[in-house]
Design a protein around this motif. Sequence first.
Motif, PDB file in Angstrom:
ATOM      1  N   GLY A   1       0.763  -1.208  -0.122  1.00  0.00           N
ATOM      2  CA  GLY A   1      -0.144   0.022   0.055  1.00  0.00           C
ATOM      3  C   GLY A   1       0.889   1.259  -0.002  1.00  0.00           C
ATOM      4  N   LEU A   2       0.403   2.295   0.580  1.00  0.00           N
ATOM      5  CA  LEU A   2       1.191   3.587   0.502  1.00  0.00           C
ATOM      6  C   LEU A   2       2.056   3.631   1.934  1.00  0.00           C
ATOM      7  CD1 LEU A   2      -1.644   5.817  -0.501  1.00  0.00           C
ATOM      8  CD2 LEU A   2       0.545   6.487  -1.042  1.00  0.00           C
ATOM      9  N   GLN A   3       3.192   3.834   1.643  1.00  0.00           N
ATOM     10  CA  GLN A   3       4.128   3.728   2.960  1.00  0.00           C
ATOM     11  C   GLN A   3       4.777   5.165   2.844  1.00  0.00           C
ATOM     12  OE1 GLN A   3       6.127  -0.231   2.324  1.00  0.00           O
ATOM     13  NE2 GLN A   3       5.759  -0.276   4.225  1.00  0.00           N
ATOM     14  N   PHE A   4       5.030   5.744   4.109  1.00  0.00           N
ATOM     15  CA  PHE A   4       5.849   6.966   4.150  1.00  0.00           C
ATOM     16  C   PHE A   4       7.146   7.044   4.021  1.00  0.00           C
ATOM     17  CE2 PHE A   4       6.368  11.296   5.722  1.00  0.00           C
ATOM     18  CZ  PHE A   4       7.377  11.269   6.636  1.00  0.00           C
ATOM     19  N   LEU A   5       7.883   7.761   3.146  1.00  0.00           N
ATOM     20  CA  LEU A   5       9.156   7.891   3.125  1.00  0.00           C
ATOM     21  C   LEU A   5       9.643   8.913   3.902  1.00  0.00           C
ATOM     22  CD1 LEU A   5       9.054   7.234  -0.773  1.00  0.00           C
ATOM     23  CD2 LEU A   5      10.760   6.199   0.673  1.00  0.00           C
ATOM     24  N   PHE A   6       9.313  10.102   3.634  1.00  0.00           N
ATOM     25  CA  PHE A   6       9.753  11.376   4.317  1.00  0.00           C
ATOM     26  C   PHE A   6       9.004  12.734   3.968  1.00  0.00           C
ATOM     27  CE2 PHE A   6      13.394   9.936   1.347  1.00  0.00           C
ATOM     28  CZ  PHE A   6      12.962  10.801   0.287  1.00  0.00           C
TER      29      PHE A   6
ATOM     30  N   GLY B   1      10.541   7.882   7.056  1.00  0.00           N
ATOM     31  CA  GLY B   1       9.969   6.436   7.498  1.00  0.00           C
ATOM     32  C   GLY B   1      10.838   5.480   7.525  1.00  0.00           C
ATOM     33  N   ASN B   2      10.642   4.263   7.476  1.00  0.00           N
ATOM     34  CA  ASN B   2      11.284   2.981   7.610  1.00  0.00           C
ATOM     35  C   ASN B   2      11.954   2.588   6.277  1.00  0.00           C
ATOM     36  OD1 ASN B   2      11.326   3.170  10.670  1.00  0.00           O
ATOM     37  ND2 ASN B   2       9.361   1.929  10.444  1.00  0.00           N
ATOM     38  N   PHE B   3      12.696   3.423   5.718  1.00  0.00           N
ATOM     39  CA  PHE B   3      13.172   3.091   4.455  1.00  0.00           C
ATOM     40  C   PHE B   3      14.709   3.148   4.589  1.00  0.00           C
ATOM     41  CE2 PHE B   3      10.086   2.383   1.017  1.00  0.00           C
ATOM     42  CZ  PHE B   3       8.832   2.902   1.740  1.00  0.00           C
ATOM     43  N   PRO B   4      15.671   2.294   3.676  1.00  0.00           N
ATOM     44  CA  PRO B   4      17.074   2.225   3.738  1.00  0.00           C
ATOM     45  C   PRO B   4      17.358   3.688   3.363  1.00  0.00           C
ATOM     46  CG  PRO B   4      16.376   0.993   2.042  1.00  0.00           C
ATOM     47  CD  PRO B   4      15.002   1.143   2.766  1.00  0.00           C
ATOM     48  N   GLY B   5      19.001   3.984   3.616  1.00  0.00           N
ATOM     49  CA  GLY B   5      19.511   5.083   3.527  1.00  0.00           C
ATOM     50  C   GLY B   5      19.660   5.700   2.024  1.00  0.00           C
ATOM     51  N   ARG B   6      19.382   4.399   1.026  1.00  0.00           N
ATOM     52  CA  ARG B   6      19.609   4.674  -0.582  1.00  0.00           C
ATOM     53  C   ARG B   6      18.478   5.722  -0.912  1.00  0.00           C
ATOM     54  NH1 ARG B   6      17.516   1.073  -3.291  1.00  0.00           N
ATOM     55  NH2 ARG B   6      16.375  -0.364  -1.931  1.00  0.00           N
TER      56      ARG B   6
ATOM     57  N   ARG C   1       9.781  23.402  -3.946  1.00  0.00           N
ATOM     58  CA  ARG C   1       9.864  22.143  -4.753  1.00  0.00           C
ATOM     59  C   ARG C   1      10.845  21.102  -4.154  1.00  0.00           C
ATOM     60  NH1 ARG C   1      12.992  19.916  -8.831  1.00  0.00           N
ATOM     61  NH2 ARG C   1      14.637  21.603  -8.448  1.00  0.00           N
ATOM     62  N   SER C   2      10.440  19.938  -4.266  1.00  0.00           N
ATOM     63  CA  SER C   2      11.295  18.738  -3.638  1.00  0.00           C
ATOM     64  C   SER C   2      11.679  17.698  -4.783  1.00  0.00           C
ATOM     65  CB  SER C   2      10.497  18.132  -2.545  1.00  0.00           C
ATOM     66  OG  SER C   2      11.042  17.114  -2.005  1.00  0.00           O
ATOM     67  N   GLU C   3      12.646  17.053  -4.329  1.00  0.00           N
ATOM     68  CA  GLU C   3      13.446  16.075  -5.151  1.00  0.00           C
ATOM     69  C   GLU C   3      13.349  14.858  -4.138  1.00  0.00           C
ATOM     70  OE1 GLU C   3      16.072  18.167  -8.713  1.00  0.00           O
ATOM     71  OE2 GLU C   3      16.859  17.188  -7.067  1.00  0.00           O
ATOM     72  N   MET C   4      13.427  13.571  -4.670  1.00  0.00           N
ATOM     73  CA  MET C   4      13.787  12.420  -3.745  1.00  0.00           C
ATOM     74  C   MET C   4      14.835  11.634  -4.912  1.00  0.00           C
ATOM     75  SD  MET C   4      10.838   9.415  -3.781  1.00  0.00           S
ATOM     76  CE  MET C   4      12.158   8.197  -3.552  1.00  0.00           C
ATOM     77  N   ASN C   5      15.664  10.827  -4.211  1.00  0.00           N
ATOM     78  CA  ASN C   5      16.776  10.227  -5.104  1.00  0.00           C
ATOM     79  C   ASN C   5      16.723   8.821  -4.275  1.00  0.00           C
ATOM     80  OD1 ASN C   5      19.929   9.224  -5.045  1.00  0.00           O
ATOM     81  ND2 ASN C   5      19.476  10.703  -6.948  1.00  0.00           N
ATOM     82  N   VAL C   6      16.678   7.837  -5.416  1.00  0.00           N
ATOM     83  CA  VAL C   6      17.031   6.666  -4.814  1.00  0.00           C
ATOM     84  C   VAL C   6      18.532   5.977  -5.524  1.00  0.00           C
ATOM     85  CG1 VAL C   6      16.008   4.230  -4.628  1.00  0.00           C
ATOM     86  CG2 VAL C   6      14.490   6.299  -4.908  1.00  0.00           C
TER      87      VAL C   6
END
Lengths: 111, 112
Positions: free
Chosen positions: B42-47, B58-63, B73-78
């Motif tokens: 489902g939908l899980q919170f990243l930050f 949220g509980n995601f790895p540092g990647r 404006r925002s960016e996310m990087n994986v």
Amino acid sequence: QKEVEQDPGPLSVPEGAIVSLNCTYSNSAFQYFMWYRQYSRKGPELLMYTYSSGNKEDGRFTAQVDKSSKYISLFIRDSQPSDSATYLCAMSKGAGTALIFGKGTTLSVSS
Amino acid sequence: KAGVTQTPRYLIKTRGQQVTLSCSPISGHRSVSWYQQTPGQGLQFLFEYFSETQRNKGNFPGRFSGRQFSNSRSEMNVSTLELGDSALYLCASSLDNAREAFFGQGTRLTVV
């Protein structure tokens, strides 16, 4: 136990029916409650937003929050085929906290 | 009033690569949150970012990382993409996170 529980359905109703969608939650710290509608391959669309207990009505939609029972509901009156979508409940504890979502209920309204 | 804009809409990347997703919030909104949506979880919170500061993660790895600019404006990087990162990535914009949150259409990332 998950923080937010929502029956995934699917729920199938005829056009014109009253639809009841529900979520239960375990954390009494939740204060803000929302319902979203998501069509396939689209982002969630905010339908209703409520703070604390009580009812809120907007057109064919009514949201209810019962904090004593940790239970929220969304009612859809006179349902239409265009209401066919996945409905997600969401809640948060306040500013700076995450929105916690239910898994969503898939609704199908047949004409 | 323009809504939340996410770019690109679709991305296909190879395992091990990195990816940057962009989100432009509704004008005047200072809070931007990122979510990952998959059929299983489902939908899980990243930050969440507010005024260029990460307020919650949220509980995601540092990647998974993000940032917010002075214009909100925002960016996310994986980085080092894995097959399991294939998902719909959604950005939500709000005045102050606790209030109504409005979502963009998402970026559908496929990792092959």
